[in-house]
Design a protein around this motif. Sequence first.
Motif: not given
Length: 259
Positions: A190-197
């Motif tokens: 899983c790769t964070n395309v957008f920001s995360s959290g």
Amino acid sequence: MEAAAGRRWEKHHLHGVGPGAAPPGQEASLSLQVGILDVDLCGPSIPHMLHAQGKAVHQCDSGWVPVFVDQEQSISLMSVGFLLENPDEAVVWRGPKKHALIKQFVSDVAWGELDYLVVDTPPGTSDEHMATVEALRPYKPLGALVVTTPQAVSIGDVRRELTFCKKTGLQVIGVIENMSGFACPHCAECTNVFSSGGGEELARLAGVPFLGSVPLDPQLTRSLEEGRDFIQEFPKSTAYSALTSIAHKVLHQMPALCS
């Protein structure tokens, strides 16, 4: 809520608000009798997602008969999409007409005996949301599942939706972060395309439960676009695990919400 006297229908109501709605259909895998009410009057996409577009709504003594979307008849659906002669027709209605139709969807549909009625709403805090809350208030809805995406712009919109819930006395069951990273269909990384959290932080600041994150999954996207059963076809996918976990967390809260 217990079934209304003389009309055995929805016991509990889960009201969904926010962008990037989490996909429907998880209810079937949990052996529940569930009604789905699509009140996104200007963009009724649920019939397409559940491969029910083009089906007809019939009348009976109790009102409109919802459309069953599975062979077991465990999921029934009502949407303005079933009432349009042309699926590309724009619904250009002012507030009073929207209020009247949503009230009809709640009171004049023969839902039968349900475990839950899930209401899918458009993003924002518009006429559809006010009409839905007012129509369901006599039946004491359990609360709202608020869906966001990780970006700051989305978080800002959903923060206003949390304020809407507070002002209308609608309990927030929890926050779900959708499109939370990209799940590779080949390696499952899983790769964070957008920001995360962002969803988790929003839930923390609002003092409501964070129910989990659902990644961008090409298998899920394709299933929704083609009206296929994602739950049955991709039980080993990352999105399936996330959706199952969220569903069980919601159901775990139900006894406390009903008391």
